[in-house]
Design a protein around this motif. Structure first.
Motif, PDB file in Angstrom:
ATOM      1  N   TYR A   1      27.254 -50.636 -39.021  1.00 32.38           N
ATOM      2  CA  TYR A   1      26.379 -50.516 -39.721  1.00 32.38           C
ATOM      3  C   TYR A   1      25.405 -51.629 -40.235  1.00 32.38           C
TER       4      TYR A   1
ATOM      5  N   ALA B   1      23.466 -50.842 -35.745  1.00 28.94           N
ATOM      6  CA  ALA B   1      21.990 -49.439 -36.197  1.00 28.94           C
ATOM      7  C   ALA B   1      21.051 -50.541 -37.078  1.00 28.94           C
TER       8      ALA B   1
ATOM      9  N   ILE C   1      21.782 -46.990 -43.813  1.00 33.05           N
ATOM     10  CA  ILE C   1      22.613 -46.005 -42.402  1.00 33.05           C
ATOM     11  C   ILE C   1      23.087 -44.756 -43.263  1.00 33.05           C
ATOM     12  N   HIS C   2      24.002 -45.240 -44.307  1.00 31.51           N
ATOM     13  CA  HIS C   2      24.999 -44.512 -44.584  1.00 31.51           C
ATOM     14  C   HIS C   2      24.024 -43.109 -45.424  1.00 31.51           C
TER      15      HIS C   2
ATOM     16  N   GLU D   1      22.292 -41.179 -42.586  1.00 29.34           N
ATOM     17  CA  GLU D   1      23.433 -40.396 -41.473  1.00 29.34           C
ATOM     18  C   GLU D   1      23.502 -39.226 -42.606  1.00 29.34           C
ATOM     19  N   GLU D   2      23.323 -39.414 -43.098  1.00 33.04           N
ATOM     20  CA  GLU D   2      24.440 -38.339 -44.665  1.00 33.04           C
ATOM     21  C   GLU D   2      22.828 -37.427 -44.306  1.00 33.04           C
TER      22      GLU D   2
ATOM     23  N   ALA E   1      23.082 -35.293 -41.733  1.00 38.07           N
ATOM     24  CA  ALA E   1      24.076 -34.188 -41.160  1.00 38.07           C
ATOM     25  C   ALA E   1      23.704 -33.548 -42.230  1.00 38.07           C
TER      26      ALA E   1
ATOM     27  N   LEU F   1      19.343 -43.043 -35.225  1.00 33.05           N
ATOM     28  CA  LEU F   1      20.106 -41.560 -36.439  1.00 33.05           C
ATOM     29  C   LEU F   1      19.645 -40.611 -35.810  1.00 33.05           C
TER      30      LEU F   1
END
Ligand code: DAH
Length: 359
Positions: free
Chosen positions: A151, A155, A192-193, A196-197, A200, A316
């Protein structure tokens, strides 16, 4: 004559003793003044006895006169010392009566209440910046302070041994092989978090700011702290341009500093943005003249920014043919330092109430 002489004799002794008693018994300076007049005044027995001396034989007159003078002198001395005594005690009584007892007029709740503190300047700055961005339609997100290498670096397009890692004097946590856990060196991993979320949950676009603490193995100086605070920004949407980035920065810096502050975007390099830039403002300590705080450059760097690098999107699984974006990361401590013209950032951590209570 002998009888008269004897009478005067007795009077003299009596006057001395009675007088001494009256003087001792005077309980105020006023009462003492009355006693003094009575004992030593023009109409006193003592003065009258003096006048009567003429009626005595020369020898007896001399002796009686001497004794009368002795008695007068003794009574005068007693009056003076009693007056000093009464003066002193009357003054003490007056002071006692005049004393203002503040504990009676200030409610005890006020006296015992602890002084009210307030948020630290950096915390206030963070809240203000969040408000500005929320007003522009951004959401506020947070991420962990302990991060994996992926992270914080990979990434963000910094594979192992990438030279840009050298910019970040990283503090690693000893958690044992094979994991690498570190204290985040910037708030960019929160980008990055969020990506990703969003991937998803299929919730792109993203308009978010991410404030929080960062850590570097830095020696503290006038504009660096080893623990500092950044506010990261990320916008991912369709047709985002560098103009959107520049406009956003313009709006937020004017909201925080007020209009008329001088800024510039300087070309720079960050692995996770392309093109990249650094935002600088005229040093508010020296107004551009050059000083210790700005290392004699006249400019202060507030942070970096740029267009999200397609390599980050690729890591990602975001299609960069559809989505584009900008990102930024600014030092909140620096922003607060410049807005309030604090010459040395170390003041933020010294816990000197005289400094902190100004804000
Ligand atoms: N993370 C960078 C740093 O702390 C600052 C930065 C630069 C953040 C460019 C960004 C960016 O989001 O796009 O040095």
């Amino acid at each position: 004559m002998v009888t008269e002489n004897a009478e005067i004799d007795i009077d003299i002794e009596g006057m001395g003793e009675d007088g001494a008693r009256s003087i001792a018994g005077a309980s105020s300076t006023d009462a003492l003044a009355a006693v003094e007049t009575e004992l030593l005044g023009k109409r006193s027995a003592l003065t009258r006895a003096h006048r009567a001396l003429g009626r005595l034989q020369p020898d007896a007159r001399k002796e009686a006169g001497r004794r009368l003078n002795e008695v007068r002198a003794a009574l005068e001395a007693k009056v003076a010392s009693r007056r000093a005594e009464l003066d002193h005690s009357e003054r003490a009584d007056a002071l006692k009566a005049d004393r203002l007892d503040l504990t009676e007029v200030i409610p005890s709740a006020v006296l015992s209440a602890p002084a009210r503190g307030h948020l630290h300047l950096v915390t206030q700055a963070r809240a203000e910046l969040e408000d500005v961005f929320v007003g522009m339609g951004f959401t506020v997100a947070e991420g962990p302070e302990a991060e994996s290498d992926w992270y914080n670096f990979e990434a963000l397009n910094m594979p192992p041994a990438h030279p840009a890692r050298g910019m970040y004097d990283t503090l690693y946590l000893d958690v044992g092989e094979p994991e690498t856990v570190l204290l985040r060196t910037h708030t960019s991993p929160v980008q990055i978090h969020l990506m990703e979320e969003a991937v998803a949950n299929n919730t792109l676009p993203i308009h978010a700011v991410m404030p929080g603490k960062c850590f570097r193995q830095d020696t503290p100086d006038a504009r660096h702290l080893p623990v500092f605070t950044q506010i990261e920004g990320l916008v991912i949407d369709r047709d985002i341009t560098f103009g959107d980035l520049a406009g956003t920065i313009q709006v937020f810096t004017e909201a925080y500093f007020g209009a008329g502050m001088q800024s510039r975007l300087r070309p720079a390099y960050f692995p996770f943005t392309e093109p990249s830039a650094e935002l600088e403002i005229t040093c508010t300590i020296c107004l551009g003249e050059g000083c210790r705080t700005c290392s004699h450059t006249g400019w202060i760097e507030l942070g970096g920014c740029g267009m999200v690098d397609p390599a980050v999107f690729a890591a990602l699984g975001i299609d960069s043919a559809v989505w584009s974006g900008f990102a930024f990361g600014f030092g909140i401590d620096r922003l607060a330092q410049m807005r309030h013209a604090v010459p040395d950032m170390r003041s933020f951590l010294e816990n000197d109430i005289r400094f902190l209570s100004q804000f």
